[in-house]
Motif scaffolding. Structure first.
Motif, mmCIF file in Angstrom:
data_model
loop_
_atom_site.group_PDB
_atom_site.id
_atom_site.type_symbol
_atom_site.label_atom_id
_atom_site.label_comp_id
_atom_site.label_asym_id
_atom_site.label_seq_id
_atom_site.Cartn_x
_atom_site.Cartn_y
_atom_site.Cartn_z
ATOM 1 N N ILE A 120 -8.757 4.295 -6.024
ATOM 2 C CA ILE A 120 -7.975 4.476 -5.623
ATOM 3 C C ILE A 120 -7.353 6.382 -6.127
ATOM 4 O O ILE A 120 -7.951 5.647 -7.572
ATOM 5 C CB ILE A 120 -6.604 3.522 -5.420
ATOM 6 C CG1 ILE A 120 -6.833 2.377 -4.319
ATOM 7 C CG2 ILE A 120 -4.934 4.811 -4.723
ATOM 8 C CD1 ILE A 120 -5.654 1.844 -4.223
ATOM 9 N N TYR B 21 -6.925 6.249 3.627
ATOM 10 C CA TYR B 21 -6.585 7.069 2.565
ATOM 11 C C TYR B 21 -7.786 7.444 2.063
ATOM 12 O O TYR B 21 -9.153 6.788 1.462
ATOM 13 C CB TYR B 21 -5.223 6.610 1.586
ATOM 14 C CG TYR B 21 -4.028 5.729 2.675
ATOM 15 C CD1 TYR B 21 -3.262 6.833 3.031
ATOM 16 C CD2 TYR B 21 -3.541 5.058 2.002
ATOM 17 C CE1 TYR B 21 -2.462 6.374 4.193
ATOM 18 C CE2 TYR B 21 -2.088 4.618 2.737
ATOM 19 C CZ TYR B 21 -1.767 4.981 3.450
ATOM 20 O OH TYR B 21 -0.726 5.297 4.630
ATOM 21 N N THR C 229 1.472 -1.564 -0.013
ATOM 22 C CA THR C 229 -0.403 0.011 0.056
ATOM 23 C C THR C 229 0.331 1.449 -0.015
ATOM 24 O O THR C 229 0.470 2.061 -0.935
ATOM 25 C CB THR C 229 -1.030 0.196 1.373
ATOM 26 O OG1 THR C 229 -1.798 -1.486 1.035
ATOM 27 C CG2 THR C 229 -1.597 1.760 0.929
ATOM 28 N N GLU C 230 2.301 0.949 0.812
ATOM 29 C CA GLU C 230 2.822 2.394 1.597
ATOM 30 C C GLU C 230 3.929 2.209 -0.534
ATOM 31 O O GLU C 230 4.149 4.205 -0.622
ATOM 32 C CB GLU C 230 4.072 1.966 1.789
ATOM 33 C CG GLU C 230 2.798 2.032 3.001
ATOM 34 C CD GLU C 230 2.362 3.845 3.823
ATOM 35 O OE1 GLU C 230 2.973 4.859 3.145
ATOM 36 O OE2 GLU C 230 1.496 3.847 4.222
ATOM 37 N N LEU D 213 1.801 7.171 -6.575
ATOM 38 C CA LEU D 213 -0.255 8.115 -6.856
ATOM 39 C C LEU D 213 0.234 9.074 -7.793
ATOM 40 O O LEU D 213 0.085 9.571 -8.836
ATOM 41 C CB LEU D 213 -0.626 8.692 -6.015
ATOM 42 C CG LEU D 213 -1.209 8.058 -5.326
ATOM 43 C CD1 LEU D 213 -2.179 8.671 -4.470
ATOM 44 C CD2 LEU D 213 -1.846 6.879 -6.289
ATOM 45 N N LYS E 97 0.766 4.185 -2.626
ATOM 46 C CA LYS E 97 1.256 6.049 -2.061
ATOM 47 C C LYS E 97 1.893 6.147 -2.670
ATOM 48 O O LYS E 97 1.753 7.981 -3.717
ATOM 49 C CB LYS E 97 0.914 5.470 -0.830
ATOM 50 C CG LYS E 97 0.539 7.578 0.014
ATOM 51 C CD LYS E 97 -0.336 7.012 1.243
ATOM 52 C CE LYS E 97 0.041 8.459 2.439
ATOM 53 N NZ LYS E 97 -0.437 8.685 3.328
ATOM 54 N N GLU E 98 2.835 6.064 -2.946
ATOM 55 C CA GLU E 98 4.151 6.867 -3.344
ATOM 56 C C GLU E 98 4.856 6.746 -5.149
ATOM 57 O O GLU E 98 4.734 7.732 -5.583
ATOM 58 C CB GLU E 98 5.716 6.037 -3.348
ATOM 59 C CG GLU E 98 5.778 6.477 -1.444
ATOM 60 C CD GLU E 98 7.438 5.244 -1.023
ATOM 61 O OE1 GLU E 98 7.668 4.343 -2.603
ATOM 62 O OE2 GLU E 98 7.409 5.085 0.005
ATOM 63 N N TRP F 14 -6.729 -0.076 0.959
ATOM 64 C CA TRP F 14 -6.207 1.121 0.949
ATOM 65 C C TRP F 14 -7.217 2.040 1.770
ATOM 66 O O TRP F 14 -6.896 3.694 2.377
ATOM 67 C CB TRP F 14 -6.095 1.688 0.225
ATOM 68 C CG TRP F 14 -6.375 2.854 -0.769
ATOM 69 C CD1 TRP F 14 -7.738 4.287 -0.690
ATOM 70 C CD2 TRP F 14 -5.381 3.280 -1.288
ATOM 71 N NE1 TRP F 14 -6.815 5.332 -1.246
ATOM 72 C CE2 TRP F 14 -5.837 4.486 -1.405
ATOM 73 C CE3 TRP F 14 -3.919 3.660 -1.007
ATOM 74 C CZ2 TRP F 14 -4.220 5.746 -1.727
ATOM 75 C CZ3 TRP F 14 -3.206 4.134 -1.575
ATOM 76 C CH2 TRP F 14 -2.833 5.450 -1.822
#
Length: 266
Positions: free
Chosen positions: A180, A257, A143-144, A150, A147-148, A252
């Motif tokens: 997302i 988030y 997940t991280e 996106l 996020k990085e 997510w």
């Protein structure tokens, strides 16, 4: 094997002229009732999914594969009932393990029987061997990591769920609806023809043509099931750097988030 998807006639020819491992991924009861001659049994849910994790215990899987006579260079054909969900998940696990010689039977056991091919109850055994576990860990992302990435134009995240769920118009499973941010929607069922067969490489190249210039394509869905279907479709289309975000939309939103409900265009 150069083709990822093979039909029953091609399987019969390959089986007659080459050393081939045919893996029946259905339940043990279904396998015992009748299976393709020469097939050995590994149950999809038991062997290719962990009890609480998306990936199985790889040490145990390697041990099981070796006991079944499967090594790292084996030519493997996977089949299930015919909806491809189990065979696509097993395909992903082998892809994660960097197994090269891998194919899926078009139509599964149903397609095999529909062409008047016989089944057998005779069980096959192969000499025990070793399967060395050496995964390409970058083919499974967190997940991280998502996020990085996106706002990274070289990376694209595919959401494999229905368009209604992607746009937040309907959500039967999760506490929030939408997707997302910056994900693009490629519904997993679109990799198949109307009669439930895999679409051809040229058709899938056209289907995924907007993704061909990306450095990496990450597939996701709610929790990693239908994403495998898109992963196989992308591989058929010749797109190489495909990764899996198995936690998907469910994890997510559990993290709290941000989500979106507008369509994303590349």
């Amino acid at each position: 094997m150069s083709k990822i998807i093979i039909n029953p006639e091609e399987l019969k020819k390959k089986r007659a002229h080459s050393s081939l491992i045919i893996l029946d991924l259905r339940s043990e009861e279904a396998y015992d009732r009748g299976h393709i001659k020469g097939a050995i049994h590994l149950e999809g849910k038991k062997h290719f999914t962990g009890q609480t994790t998306y990936l199985p215990d790889l040490t145990e899987l390697g041990k099981t594969l070796g006991e079944k006579g499967i090594n790292n260079t084996a030519k493997i054909v996977l089949y299930d009932e015919g909806n491809y969900r189990t065979s696509a998940k097993a395909y992903y696990v082998f892809y994660y393990l960097n197994h090269k010689e891998l194919a899926i039977l078009d139509g599964g056991i149903e397609g095999w029987e529909n062409e008047n091919n016989e089944l057998t109850t005779e069980k096959s055994q192969f000499k025990k061997t070793n399967y060395v576990i050496s995964p390409i860990e970058s083919r499974a992302v967190s997940t991280e990591y998502i996020k990085e990435k996106l706002t990274d134009d070289s990376s694209v995240l595919i959401d494999s769920r229905s368009t209604e769920r992607f746009l937040g118009k309907k959500e039967p499973k999760y506490k929030k609806a939408g997707h997302i941010p910056n994900a693009v929607n490629y519904v997993s069922k679109d990799v198949f023809t109307e009669d439930g067969k895999w679409r051809s490489p040229n058709e899938l190249k056209e289907h995924f043509q907007n993704l061909k210039n990306q450095d990496e394509v990450i597939v996701s869905c709610g929790s990693g099931g239908s994403a495998c279907l898109n992963l196989v479709g992308l591989k058929i289309a010749g797109i190489e750097n495909v990764k899996m975000y198995s936690d998907g939309f469910s994890k997510w939103i559990d993290k709290g988030y941000k989500i979106e409900q507008e369509e994303t265009n590349l």
